[in-house]
Design a protein around this motif. Structure first.
Motif, PDB file in Angstrom:
ATOM      1  N   GLY A 113       0.787  -1.223   0.000  1.00  0.00           N
ATOM      2  CA  GLY A 113       0.000   0.000   0.000  1.00  0.00           C
ATOM      3  C   GLY A 113       0.819   1.273   0.000  1.00  0.00           C
ATOM      4  N   GLY A 118      -0.626   4.197  -3.685  1.00  0.00           N
ATOM      5  CA  GLY A 118      -0.438   4.503  -2.274  1.00  0.00           C
ATOM      6  C   GLY A 118       0.477   5.693  -2.062  1.00  0.00           C
ATOM      7  N   PHE A 125      -5.101   3.495   0.644  1.00  0.00           N
ATOM      8  CA  PHE A 125      -5.242   2.054   0.819  1.00  0.00           C
ATOM      9  C   PHE A 125      -5.516   1.660   2.265  1.00  0.00           C
ATOM     10  CE2 PHE A 125      -3.011   1.617  -3.375  1.00  0.00           C
ATOM     11  CZ  PHE A 125      -4.099   1.044  -4.022  1.00  0.00           C
TER      12      PHE A 125
END
Length: 287
Positions: A113, A118, A125
């Motif tokens: 993530g 991200g 995330f």
């Protein structure tokens, strides 16, 4: 078809199906349904006796200044589409139902993530992982279906289900595209005619990556450059255009095994993502 708004109602409906020895399939969505979402519902229908679909625009995965307020919401249209596809239950919780007062626990998506989406959307995330964990815990389906268009999200959800022993099988389903090649997305509704035409550079860039691989290119950076050349020529604001390992999402430098080409780009201020599998020495059909 039932529309349920409370967690207790949904749990009771699923428990009744369990008593009848039915298998349960789950399709989580944020609504504004299109053919891509409906393909997930059909996949669920083919694998499960009871199909549950959620419609919830999750506020925790939007950062300040993103499009939470303007995200398309078409509940009546969505309900009609789901009824036509044979979904049995549609879960439409409020934010207050999903996030009760005083809730403080969130789910860390782990290293997957932190990169790509991200990195571009900090906290995104964590919001996705938290709401997916909550939904899977509420529904407790045998299997849940996610689209490959959000490829990084799919990998995070697979890892979440495995690492947290959730007990739901996660199934990825192919990307659905319009006739012109553009991947279906609820955010395509934001595009005007000129912006949509420019957005076609995204699938064209993926095709350029596939062509480079087909001609024997083995340098991952060269394949990425082929994608960027197409995107830059169309005037798109490129977030990333990368070739990554499909399991780890780490960059591929020496291209010797199947990899994933991932693109994020803004078209007229609208952020779009797309991807496809790339195989050495082979031009794949689009997902």
């Amino acid at each position: 078809m039932e529309q349920l708004g409370s967690k207790d109602e949904l749990r009771a409906a699923v428990a009744e199906a369990r008593r009848e020895s039915k298998t349960v399939g789950f399709v989580p969505t944020m609504g504004a349904l299109h053919e891509g979402h409906l393909s997930l519902v059909r996949a669920a229908r083919s694998r499960a006796d009871l199909v549950v679909v959620s419609i919830f625009v999750n506020p925790t995965q939007f950062a300040p200044g993103e499009d939470f307020e303007r995200y398309p919401r078409r509940l009546d249209e969505d309900m009609a589409l789901l009824a036509a596809e044979g979904a049995e239950i549609v879960f439409t919780p409020s934010a207050e139902t999903m996030y009760e007062a005083g809730a403080t626990v969130t789910v860390d998506p782990g290293p997957l993530g932190d990169v790509l989406e991200g990195a571009a959307r900090p906290g995104h995330f964590r919001g996705v992982a938290t709401v997916v964990a909550k939904l899977l815990g509420i529904v407790r389906s045998d299997v849940a279906f996610f689209g490959e268009k959000d490829f990084q999200q799919l990998r995070i959800v697979e890892r979440l289900a495995r690492d947290l022993d959730i007990g739901t099988q996660i199934v990825g389903c192919p990307i659905v595209r319009d006739a012109d090649g553009l991947a279906l997305s609820s955010r395509n509704a934001y595009l005007g005619p000129a912006e949509r035409a420019a957005a076609l550079a995204i699938p064209e860039a993926l095709e350029a990556a596939a062509q480079a691989a087909a001609w024997g290119e083995t340098d991952g950076r060269a394949i990425e450059a082929a994608m960027r050349e197409v995107l830059d020529a169309a005037g798109l604001e490129v977030g990333y255009a990368v070739l990554v390992d499909p399991a780890t999402l780490r960059p591929v430098e020496a291209f010797e095994a199947p990899a994933r080409a991932l693109i994020a780009a803004k078209v007229g201020g609208v952020r779009l993502i797309d991807n496809c599998e790339i195989r050495p020495g082979r031009v794949p059909a689009h997902d």
